[in-house]
Design an enzyme around this catalytic site. Structure first.
Site, short mmCIF file in Angstrom:
data_model
loop_
_atom_site.label_atom_id
_atom_site.label_comp_id
_atom_site.label_asym_id
_atom_site.label_seq_id
_atom_site.Cartn_x
_atom_site.Cartn_y
_atom_site.Cartn_z
N LYS A 17 13.19 18.33 -32.51
CA LYS A 17 14.38 17.47 -32.58
C LYS A 17 14.02 16.05 -33.00
O LYS A 17 14.89 15.28 -33.38
CB LYS A 17 15.08 17.46 -31.21
CG LYS A 17 14.24 17.00 -30.05
CD LYS A 17 14.88 17.30 -28.70
CE LYS A 17 14.67 18.72 -28.28
NZ LYS A 17 15.12 19.01 -26.92
N LYS B 298 5.84 22.91 -35.43
CA LYS B 298 6.89 23.39 -34.55
C LYS B 298 8.22 22.71 -34.89
O LYS B 298 8.26 21.53 -35.22
CB LYS B 298 6.52 23.10 -33.09
CG LYS B 298 7.45 23.73 -32.07
CD LYS B 298 6.94 23.45 -30.66
CE LYS B 298 7.91 24.00 -29.63
NZ LYS B 298 7.46 23.72 -28.25
N LYS C 186 0.80 13.54 -26.95
CA LYS C 186 1.96 12.66 -26.87
C LYS C 186 1.57 11.18 -26.85
O LYS C 186 2.26 10.34 -27.42
CB LYS C 186 2.80 13.00 -25.63
CG LYS C 186 3.53 14.34 -25.76
CD LYS C 186 4.45 14.59 -24.58
CE LYS C 186 5.22 15.89 -24.78
NZ LYS C 186 6.15 16.19 -23.68
#
Length: 332
Positions: A197, A194, A111
């Site tokens: 969103k 994956k 991240k």
């Protein structure tokens, strides 16, 4: 079976991955277990959030749970920030967890990327707060996907170290609950990534707010390859887009992948997509409609979350009191 705890971030735009990987499993668990389901809004602010968007996304996640069939009378549904014990226990566990343990957490590296010096401290200690989320309720079982298994292992390490440090069996060591083939739903545009969103392409994902027409359109446009539908699980191996669509079909129809291969193997993907479209619309469109009904009545959602927070706090308060007593804090 003991107490199940699970949470989902309110980052907006819930996807089919959230539904198949988490929320649908919660519905299956609720009749036989004591369940606490949390909208983890404190985790969300480890990266900057627009305040109004965060409030809206918190209600949307709660609406998605309710629309999917999570019963607020059988379960506790609340938002994390409404129970201050999460933050209090999170700090105590920050003082138990070790830097070396956090340095091994792969999600922070993913991240933060190349800009880890500019990442928030909250993002770095996120796994400690996740441990607090579970241990605040003495959770014994946690439904997890592949990307959260490492964090649950850390929660077990923290619980064990706390117990050992103070010579008291305060916390159970939470066990993972891992579900079937579609716990990791992949992008409709790239079967190696994956479903997310945050992907810039709307056609990479099916959102839980999509209506029947949009669901059908996204399935039709989903990437495949020029070959027929694989006729065995082994034949899916090097065909990620084919395997992803078949896994989605298997999950939505409560079948194993091998059963889908046996039924549709050798057919064209045009025919398979028609079957998948019909299945996805029949399963997901009613959820989308019910979710919209909840979103149109935010006061109802807020009341459910408030009731859930009060019930969650009733469980958390004595656990936190015990922890403070064990640590040696003076208490009024």
């Amino acid at each position: 079976m003991g107490r199940i705890f699970s949470g989902v971030q309110p980052s907006g735009n819930l996807t089919l991955g959230n539904y198949l990987g988490a929320i649908r499993n919660w519905v299956k668990l609720q009749n036989d277990h004591e369940c606490i389901f949390c909208v983890v809004d404190m985790h969300a602010i480890t990266v900057w959030q627009d305040p109004e968007a965060l409030r809206r996304a918190t209600r949307e996640v709660a609406a998605g749970m309710l629309a999917s069939g999570v019963d607020p009378k059988k379960n506790i549904i609340f938002n994390q920030s409404a129970v201050s014990g999460h933050a209090e226990l999170g700090w105590i566990l920050n003082c138990v967890s070790r830097l070396g343990w956090l340095n091994r957490m792969t999600q922070f590296k993913e991240k933060a990327g190349k800009h880890k010096e500019n990442a928030s401290v909250g993002l770095y200690v996120y796994p400690n707060l996740m441990a607090a989320d579970i241990l605040l309720y003495k959770g014994t079982h946690v439904p997890v996907g592949d990307d959260q298994k490492q964090h649950l292992e850390l929660a077990r390490d923290i619980a064990q170290k706390f117990n050992n440090d103070f010579g008291r069996e305060v916390f159970p060591l939470p066990e993972p609950m891992i579900f079937g083939s579609a716990t990791r739903v992949m992008s409709l545009r790239d079967g190696t990534k994956k479903m997310s969103k945050s992907d810039p392409s709307e056609y990479s994902r099916i959102s839980m707010t999509d209506d029947a027409d949009m669901i059908a359109k996204k399935v039709r446009k989903a990437k495949t390859d020029p070959h027929p539908v694989p006729d065995s699980v082994e034949a899916c191996g090097d065909r990620p887009e084919a395997k992803n669509l078949m896994n989605i079909f298997a999950a939505l129809s409560d079948q194993e992948l091998k059963e889908v291969c046996a039924e549709y193997g050798g057919q064209s993907f045009a025919d398979f997509k028609r079957a998948l479209t019909d299945l996805a619309v029949s399963k997901l469109a009613p959820i989308s409609e019910e979710m919209q009904r909840y979103m149109d009545d935010p006061a109802q959602v807020d009341a459910i979350l408030k009731d859930g927070a009060e019930r969650a706090n009733a469980i958390a308060a004595p656990v936190l009191k015990e922890v403070k007593e064990v640590v040696g804090f003076l208490q009024p």
